[in-house]
Design an enzyme around this catalytic site. Structure first.
Site, mmCIF file in Angstrom:
data_model
loop_
_atom_site.group_PDB
_atom_site.id
_atom_site.type_symbol
_atom_site.label_atom_id
_atom_site.label_comp_id
_atom_site.label_asym_id
_atom_site.label_seq_id
_atom_site.Cartn_x
_atom_site.Cartn_y
_atom_site.Cartn_z
ATOM 1 C CB SER A 60 -0.920 0.017 1.217
ATOM 2 O OG SER A 60 -1.704 -1.149 1.253
HETATM 3 N N1 SAM Z 1 -0.688 -4.793 3.829
HETATM 4 C C1 SAM Z 1 0.083 -5.071 2.653
HETATM 5 C C2 SAM Z 1 1.499 -4.524 2.736
HETATM 6 O O1 SAM Z 1 1.853 -3.908 3.742
HETATM 7 O O2 SAM Z 1 2.275 -4.775 1.806
HETATM 8 C C3 SAM Z 1 -0.586 -4.654 1.374
HETATM 9 C C4 SAM Z 1 -1.809 -5.434 1.125
HETATM 10 S S1 SAM Z 1 -2.280 -5.590 -0.552
HETATM 11 C C5 SAM Z 1 -2.935 -3.996 -0.896
HETATM 12 C C6 SAM Z 1 -3.716 -6.613 -0.315
HETATM 13 C C7 SAM Z 1 -3.383 -8.050 0.021
HETATM 14 O O3 SAM Z 1 -4.586 -8.705 0.422
HETATM 15 C C8 SAM Z 1 -2.832 -8.856 -1.161
HETATM 16 O O4 SAM Z 1 -1.577 -9.392 -0.824
HETATM 17 C C9 SAM Z 1 -3.883 -9.951 -1.362
HETATM 18 O O5 SAM Z 1 -3.354 -11.177 -1.806
HETATM 19 C C10 SAM Z 1 -4.485 -10.044 0.028
HETATM 20 N N2 SAM Z 1 -5.808 -10.663 0.107
HETATM 21 C C11 SAM Z 1 -6.882 -10.525 -0.716
HETATM 22 N N3 SAM Z 1 -7.897 -11.276 -0.268
HETATM 23 C C12 SAM Z 1 -7.483 -11.889 0.876
HETATM 24 C C13 SAM Z 1 -8.075 -12.787 1.806
HETATM 25 N N4 SAM Z 1 -9.329 -13.245 1.685
HETATM 26 N N5 SAM Z 1 -7.338 -13.216 2.862
HETATM 27 C C14 SAM Z 1 -6.063 -12.788 3.035
HETATM 28 N N6 SAM Z 1 -5.429 -11.954 2.167
HETATM 29 C C15 SAM Z 1 -6.148 -11.496 1.117
#
Ligand code: SAM
Length: 224
Positions: A60
């Site tokens: 993010s």
């Molecule tokens: N917090 C992260 C960082 O500091 O790098 C960025 C998060 S990224 C915007 C969103 C993440 O949510 C992705 O890695 C994606 O694979 C994950 N994601 C999507 N659906 C999910 C779920 N049901 N359970 C866990 N992770 C999920």
């Protein structure tokens, strides 16, 4: 990326009133995004935009992590659940607030962060270990829309991906007096950041404005 560039970004976020609280400013200053990024994008760590981390996902933007860390009203000792570990960077910033490096370990809270993509869960775990947060952050590989009942209830829960609605299991796993932060809206970017407060078993929702997140995919999110 130089420490000077990271400090420049922190000061810009403070001037813009995005970073306001001393504990959040300290954490963002302490935990740079650079060590959590793949080699090819490390030089851009201080650019205030999301950056690719592989598997079609992003770390993010620093202003979004700052907005969420401020909106969570985090305190030392809090038990926090994050859905969407990605690079592990956001989880480490939260760990630095709920379990500051300079506080006695007995006062430390803990961050549980869930990632659905196996490669990213391994990437986050490696980054968390290499930066020294492994005793304050636990990375779990599973569908985060189900929450993590093993450690519930949580003082704070945040979702770093956008779902069609507030996932019910997360509301259930939130403590009374707790805060849940989740982007809600369409899967094609542009959603609303919703803050849910639980009081006396009732929930109150607040709209914190427009955001753009990758989709939350899972049982209580969008279909794969
Ligand atoms: N917090 C992260 C960082 O500091 O790098 C960025 C998060 S990224 C915007 C969103 C993440 O949510 C992705 O890695 C994606 O694979 C994950 N994601 C999507 N659906 C999910 C779920 N049901 N359970 C866990 N992770 C999920």
């Amino acid at each position: 990326m130089s420490q000077q560039k990271w400090e420049g970004l922190i000061q810009k976020l403070v001037r813009g009133n995005i970073l306001r609280s001393p504990n959040v400013i300290r954490a963002l200053r302490q935990v740079s995004r650079e060590p959590f990024l793949p080699k090819n994008v490390k030089a851009s760590a201080a650019s205030d935009c999301p950056l690719p981390i592989g598997s079609g996902q992003t770390a993010s933007a620093p202003h979004m992590v700052s907005i969420m860390d401020e909106a969570l009203e985090l305190e030392v000792g809090h038990k926090v659940l994050e859905v969407g570990a990605g690079s592990g960077w956001h989880a480490a910033t939260i760990a630095e607030i709920v379990a500051p490096s300079d506080a006695p370990k007995e006062e430390w809270g803990h961050v549980y962060t869930i990632e659905r993509i196996a490669e990213l869960a391994a990437f986050a775990k490696q980054n968390i270990t290499q930066t020294g947060y492994e005793d304050r952050v636990t990375v779990i590989h599973q569908d985060g829309t189900l929450g993590y009942p093993e450690e519930a209830p949580y003082d704070r829960i945040l979702v770093a991906a956008a779902g069609p609605e507030v996932p019910k299991p997360l509301v259930e796993q939130l403590k009374n007096g707790g805060i849940l932060l989740v982007p809600v809206g369409g899967a094609q970017f542009y959603q609303t950041l919703v803050r849910v407060r639980k009081k006396n078993g009732e929930t109150v929702e607040e709209n914190l404005g427009g955001v753009a997140f990758v989709p939350l995919i899972g049982k209580h999110g969008f279909e794969p």
